[in-house]
Design an enzyme around this catalytic site. Structure first.
Site: not given
Ligand code: NAG
Ligand code: NAG
Ligand code: NAG
Ligand code: NAG
Ligand code: NAG
Ligand code: NAG
Ligand code: NAG
Ligand code: NAG
Length: 824
Positions: A507, A620
């Site tokens: 992002f 993650d």
């Protein structure tokens, strides 16, 4: 092996050549990439600048930047010899990428000259060269240290980028290249059809063919150098290919060649080619007639395109010259009448293309010109030039055995798999999203209206106080740390200079920055249009502000001015762990360094899981999210996906599957049940990555190797540990340390979470592995054997029959390979 480059040259000829250099109508290629590989300086050859390889860092992905040079000279190639003085050496798969400005046919020219540089002996390199679609060279070796090899291919490129990959094969760990050309070819150089000799008819489909130039010959003359050809092709003299020299004479022409009437252009072949010919000697006794025959070595497993160049430079008047043309004894053209083919012009350039499937066995192709059998025609015949191009078969490879098709197939399968995974993923995401929209509609609306992304008051109770917007260039200390004015961050990052980008996330970009007090920072600037981004930024602030740990990257501050989403972190000088393992050519990390990094990151993850009242699952964990500071100390980063762990009375959190492919816990994936053990699985993948130093998913590898984890587990199960170890570590890991490490990784990768260790256990095992490494780099060989045997059996624990597979034969194999690697 044949080479299209000539073997001898004359100084005199070079002089003649240079006078022909300027051709003002010369073709100007849209794509014209010339690289002098391994060179630090630009090299000019034939008025063309081959760029220094350094300026191309961005387009070369290689495990290690090795620039090699030599003073040795090749005996076989006096042409372009300066290009052969430097080379790039590759110690793993390496790819050059070329942006293609104009799709269509391109020449790919490769220059190889094997020399010895430091400890690298390039004559031992064994490698393949491929594009995305096609294997140009496989198991290629240049074994004669005094011979340079030159390869020319031409293929249609219909992708935006050409990726040329060099892959060491077999026992060789080396590949190399001295120079590369990727150059556009004029559209009309190759037409789609050719006259087919066996079967007789027309062959269509040349436009889609990949060609390799195997012979390019100037009949009756001297070699033509690339500088004398509008497309920089080299032409050899035909003398060494003539079988019956006595039947032939060389003819050359000093007037201008007509490029209008015959269909050929200067790009088809230069004047130097059309203005010389080999002519049949007309015998004065009409009873003894000869053919003039040229013999060429070919690889008979591939079809050929043979282009013959004619120009009637011998006749004084029209319709005087008639002759027959034969290829491999088959009649190509009977009573060839150049006057008729070139609309009654003499000295007009004409060419004809043939398609031939060479016959088995001989490995030769014969091309002959012979007298016509027409009455009242004197025996005569000429040939001006010849090009023989190897054509591709449906195998997508110029190697009889290997094909890239299987690779593409597995790529398709991967794409399909990804597709279906993403499909499933989106269904879940949409469901969750709808739920979220319904339940949080109010909050969402409020966020939109206020146009600011950070409503800290929405966060969990007690931790944060609302923050007032900052202004006038000062920073405000608050519960979260510093709130930065936008202007300060603008200045710190040179106004978000693209050149200062050190990372790109899902992002937004991460920039390096320097504050007024010289503190180096990493600045992550989110894209405020992305709602996903908003969520992740909040999550990140929420977690990071609660967590302070040596092995978690720390948040220095943030900015939410001007609708911006900016986070400021401590600067990690050495970037990601991933970048030190592969891809960027950074110097390889030692085993100890790798262990210390694993231990550091294990501590970070362990703290996440246990450090606060409620555990936090990172979700993650991957090598790209483990950052290294100036002392190579590891810190875990990127908490955008993190989630609070299950409450004490729960066993798991049910949530949409997120994470990175290749690292995802299969159990979490199947059941959408998230526990800390999912992080343990991902951490196990990182451990293997550290050992193997390759991407977790690499679609360019053979199918069974694409997924690192699957491949590594397969090798480990077969007891072939040495197959997967980063060659840089070969022989440098103490076997006991390796044993502990591999055992830990394998346990982390257990199918079921309950079978996996906790991060605490992992941490302990890694520290033990580090101890076992001690300070001695290697261990004695007998020890090695026992340890590997023990290790293999531990790896196989619980899997029946596997122990039996470890026959004596395979054990002695392991042993000898161990000896080999430790002997170095
Ligand atoms: C090589 O030439 C290119 C293009 O002309 C130029 O941009 C580059 O700076 C040169 N590199 C060196 C090392 O001279
Ligand atoms: C290679 O290049 C380096 C630096 O330019 C030079 O010092 C060295 O002599 C060269 N070696 C050979 C073999 O040309
Ligand atoms: C290498 O090539 C040269 C020149 O063609 C030849 O004289 C020599 O015999 C070759 N050496 C080997 C080992 O084949
Ligand atoms: C090069 O590697 C291939 C693949 O392993 C192997 O089959 C071949 O024998 C090797 N070539 C030589 C000359 O060693
Ligand atoms: C053929 O002609 C050449 C000259 O063109 C001459 O030297 C030779 O003797 C002739 N041979 C015969 C058999 O007449
Ligand atoms: C030339 O070669 C062709 C094909 O091999 C053969 O048929 C023909 O008889 C030859 N002509 C002469 C004059 O030898
Ligand atoms: C070529 O050889 C292969 C086996 O070596 C054989 O199967 C094939 O029939 C042969 N083709 C021709 C045209 O002779
Ligand atoms: C290779 O040849 C086949 C036909 O023989 C053709 O269909 C294919 O497109 C060619 N090109 C490549 C890149 O394989």
């Amino acid at each position: 092996m044949t080479s299209t480059r000539l073997t001898i040259g004359y100084a005199l000829f070079l002089l003649v050549g240079s006078s022909m250099l300027c051709d003002c109508n010369a073709f100007s290629p849209a794509d014209n990439y010339l690289i002098d590989c391994g060179s630090l300086v630009n090299t000019t050859v034939d008025n063309r600048v081959f760029l220094a390889d350094v300026s191309l860092y961005s387009s070369l992905a290689t495990p290690s930047n090795i620039f090699a040079n030599t003073t040795a000279n090749s005996v076989s190639s006096f042409e372009s010899s300066s290009l052969y003085q430097t080379a790039r050496i590759f110690i793993g798969p390496s790819s050059y990428s070329f942006p293609i400005l104009k799709k269509g046919r391109h020449f790919i020219r490769l220059y190889f000259f094997p020399f010895v540089y430091q400890s690298y002996d390039l004559t031992s390199a064994n490698f393949s060269v491929s594009t995305q679609q096609f294997i140009l060279l496989s198991n290629f070796q240049a074994t004669n240290s005094s011979v340079a090899e030159f390869k020319e291919y031409s293929m249609n490129i219909n992708t935006d980028t050409l990726i040329l990959t060099f892959t060491p094969v077999g026992k060789s760990l080396l590949a190399f290249i001295n120079a590369i050309e990727v150059v556009s070819v004029p559209d009309d150089l190759i037409s789609d059809s050719a006259q087919s000799l066996n079967p007789i008819g027309t062959y269509n489909g040349l436009k889609e063919q990949v060609f390799e130039t195997i012979h390019r010959i100037n009949m009756g003359g001297l070699p033509v150098l690339s500088a004398q050809d509008t497309l920089w092709r080299s032409w050899q003299s035909d003398q060494s290919f003539l079988i019956n020299k006595n039947a032939a004479k060389f003819y050359s022409f000093t007037e201008t060649i007509n490029y209008v009437q015959g269909g050929a252009t200067k790009d088809t072949a230069p004047e130097l080619v059309y203005s010389t010919a080999t002519e049949l000697i007309a015998s004065n006794t009409s009873l003894s007639l000869y053919n003039v025959t040229w013999e060429f070595d070919v690889d008979t497993s591939f079809p050929l395109m043979i282009r013959l160049h004619f120009c009637d430079i011998v006749s004084k008047v029209l319709n005087q010259l008639y002759f027959n043309l034969y290829i491999n004894g088959l009649i190509g053209i009977e009573d060839l009448d150049l006057s008729a083919l070139t609309t009654n012009t003499l000295a007009a350039a004409y060419y004809v293309d043939f398609f031939l499937r060479p016959s088995n066995g001989s490995g030769k192709v014969h091309v002959s010109i012979g007298p016509s059998t027409l009455a009242n025609v004197p025996p005569d015949g000429i040939l001006n030039g010849l090009e023989m191009l190897k054509m591709n078969t449906s195998m997508s490879s110029f190697d009889g055995q290997v094909s890239i098709v299987s690779k593409n197939e597995s790529k398709r399968k991967l794409a399909l798999l990804l597709g279906s995974l993403l499909g499933a993923f989106f269904v879940v995401v949409i469901a969750v999203f709808l739920f979220w929209v319904l339940s949080k509609r109010r909050k969402l609306l409020r966020n939109y209206q206020s146009k600011t992304w950070l409503h800290l008051s929405n966060f969990k109770d007690g931790i944060h106080s609302p923050v007032s917007k900052c202004s006038n260039g000062t920073t405000h200390q608050n519960a979260l740390g510093l709130q930065f004015p936008f202007a300060v961050l603008q200045e710190a990052t040179n106004n978000f200079d693209e050149n200062w980008v050190i990372g790109v996330g899902g992002f937004g970009n991460v920039y390096k920055g320097e504050l007024k007090d010289k503190t180096k920072v990493a600045v992550k600037r989110g894209n405020s249009k992305s709602h996903q981004g908003i969520t992740e930024f909040r999550t990140e602030i929420e977690f990071l502000s609660q967590l302070r740990h040596r092995h978690l990257v720390s948040l220095i501050g943030y900015c939410n001015e001007n609708n911006e989403m900016i986070l400021v972190y401590e600067f990690m000088k050495n970037g990601t762990l991933k970048s030190h393992l592969y891809g960027l050519g950074l110097p390889p990390l030692s085993w100890k360094q790798r262990l210390e990094i694993c231990i550091g990151s294990a501590k970070g993850v362990h703290y996440l899981h246990t450090g606060s009242a409620k555990s936090i699952i990172h979700r993650d964990i991957k090598s790209a999210n483990i950052l290294l500071d100036e002392n190579l100390m590891a810190k875990v980063a990127d908490f955008g996906l993190s989630k609070a762990g299950p409450d004490l009375d729960e066993t798991h959190v049910t949530t949409a599957v997120k994470g990175s492919f290749g690292y995802l816990d299969p159990e979490y994936f199947r059941m959408q049940r998230l526990t800390e053990k999912s992080d343990v699985y991902s951490f196990g993948v990182v451990l293997l990555e550290v050992l193997c130093a390759r991407p977790v998913i690499d679609p360019t590898l053979p199918r069974e190797m694409i997924n690192m984890t699957e491949w590594a587990m397969k090798c480990l199960n077969k007891g072939q540990i040495e197959e997967i170890i980063d060659p840089h570590l070969s022989g440098l890991i103490r076997t006991k340390s390796l044993e502990k490490f591999v055992e830990t990784a394998v346990k982390c990768l257990a199918d079921y979470g309950v079978d996996r260790p906790t991060m605490g256990d992992v941490l302990w095992s890694l520290e033990y592995s580090l101890q076992l490494q001690g300070s001695v780099p290697t261990t004695s060989k007998m020890d090695g054997l026992n340890e590997v045997a023990q290790l293999s059996s531990e790896v196989h624990e619980g899997k029946s029959g596997l122990k039996d597979n470890l026959s004596d034969a395979s054990m002695s194999n392991v042993f000898s390979q161990l000896m080999e690697s430790e002997g170095r």
